[in-house]
Design a protein around this motif. Sequence first.
Motif, mmCIF file in Angstrom:
data_model
loop_
_atom_site.group_PDB
_atom_site.id
_atom_site.type_symbol
_atom_site.label_atom_id
_atom_site.label_comp_id
_atom_site.label_asym_id
_atom_site.label_seq_id
_atom_site.Cartn_x
_atom_site.Cartn_y
_atom_site.Cartn_z
ATOM 1 N N LYS A 33 0.832 -1.212 0.000
ATOM 2 C CA LYS A 33 0.000 0.000 0.000
ATOM 3 C C LYS A 33 0.862 1.255 0.000
ATOM 4 O O LYS A 33 0.581 2.212 -0.721
ATOM 5 C CB LYS A 33 -0.945 -0.006 1.204
ATOM 6 N N VAL A 34 1.916 1.260 0.806
ATOM 7 C CA VAL A 34 2.825 2.409 0.848
ATOM 8 C C VAL A 34 3.483 2.604 -0.510
ATOM 9 O O VAL A 34 3.570 3.729 -1.025
ATOM 10 C CB VAL A 34 3.886 2.240 1.957
ATOM 11 N N ASP A 35 3.918 1.506 -1.125
ATOM 12 C CA ASP A 35 4.532 1.565 -2.450
ATOM 13 C C ASP A 35 3.563 2.163 -3.462
ATOM 14 O O ASP A 35 3.931 3.028 -4.264
ATOM 15 C CB ASP A 35 4.960 0.164 -2.875
ATOM 16 N N SER A 36 2.314 1.746 -3.413
ATOM 17 C CA SER A 36 1.297 2.253 -4.332
ATOM 18 C C SER A 36 1.057 3.748 -4.132
ATOM 19 O O SER A 36 0.964 4.506 -5.100
ATOM 20 C CB SER A 36 0.000 1.475 -4.126
ATOM 21 N N VAL A 37 0.979 4.173 -2.881
ATOM 22 C CA VAL A 37 0.755 5.596 -2.584
ATOM 23 C C VAL A 37 1.933 6.436 -3.067
ATOM 24 O O VAL A 37 1.753 7.485 -3.681
ATOM 25 C CB VAL A 37 0.512 5.812 -1.074
ATOM 26 N N LEU A 38 3.167 5.965 -2.823
ATOM 27 C CA LEU A 38 4.342 6.726 -3.250
ATOM 28 C C LEU A 38 4.426 6.826 -4.768
ATOM 29 O O LEU A 38 4.788 7.880 -5.304
ATOM 30 C CB LEU A 38 5.620 6.099 -2.678
ATOM 31 N N LYS A 39 4.062 5.760 -5.470
ATOM 32 C CA LYS A 39 4.041 5.819 -6.930
ATOM 33 C C LYS A 39 2.987 6.807 -7.418
ATOM 34 O O LYS A 39 3.215 7.547 -8.377
ATOM 35 C CB LYS A 39 3.774 4.437 -7.517
ATOM 36 N N SER A 40 1.830 6.841 -6.756
ATOM 37 C CA SER A 40 0.787 7.795 -7.131
ATOM 38 C C SER A 40 1.243 9.227 -6.900
ATOM 39 O O SER A 40 0.996 10.111 -7.725
ATOM 40 C CB SER A 40 -0.495 7.530 -6.333
ATOM 41 N N SER A 46 5.553 14.809 -9.727
ATOM 42 C CA SER A 46 6.937 14.990 -10.169
ATOM 43 C C SER A 46 7.015 15.439 -11.622
ATOM 44 O O SER A 46 6.155 15.122 -12.442
ATOM 45 C CB SER A 46 7.731 13.696 -9.997
ATOM 46 N N ALA A 47 8.064 16.167 -11.919
ATOM 47 C CA ALA A 47 8.293 16.620 -13.296
ATOM 48 C C ALA A 47 8.597 15.437 -14.211
ATOM 49 O O ALA A 47 8.217 15.437 -15.382
ATOM 50 C CB ALA A 47 9.459 17.610 -13.325
ATOM 51 N N GLU A 48 9.238 14.402 -13.658
ATOM 52 C CA GLU A 48 9.600 13.234 -14.460
ATOM 53 C C GLU A 48 8.369 12.481 -14.975
ATOM 54 O O GLU A 48 8.434 11.799 -15.986
ATOM 55 C CB GLU A 48 10.480 12.264 -13.660
ATOM 56 N N CYS A 49 7.271 12.575 -14.265
ATOM 57 C CA CYS A 49 6.066 11.820 -14.637
ATOM 58 C C CYS A 49 5.020 12.697 -15.319
ATOM 59 O O CYS A 49 3.840 12.363 -15.353
ATOM 60 C CB CYS A 49 5.489 11.137 -13.410
ATOM 61 N N LYS A 50 5.458 13.827 -15.869
ATOM 62 C CA LYS A 50 4.524 14.754 -16.505
ATOM 63 C C LYS A 50 3.745 14.082 -17.637
ATOM 64 O O LYS A 50 2.528 14.269 -17.752
ATOM 65 C CB LYS A 50 5.288 15.964 -17.047
#
Length: 80
Positions: A33-40, A46-50
Amino acid sequence: LKYSGVPTSQEFIRLRESSGGSFEWVTEEQASKVDSVLKSVARDWSAECKDERAVAYDPIIEALETHLPVKDFYGSNCVP
């Protein structure tokens, strides 16, 4: 942490010592769940995920602007 059911660091140390070091700090489900939240968060901010963010949100924003245009007090669109 008091009401979350998660032990404090002091409680964790006592539990670990009393269990012979086999106390599990987090479960695999909690870590997932923590991994999923951090990816979201990364995708949304983030600029990288624009580009990924644009794929996810641009169609929704465009539909809202088309079907539910927001006007300011003077009648012009509020969204640039």
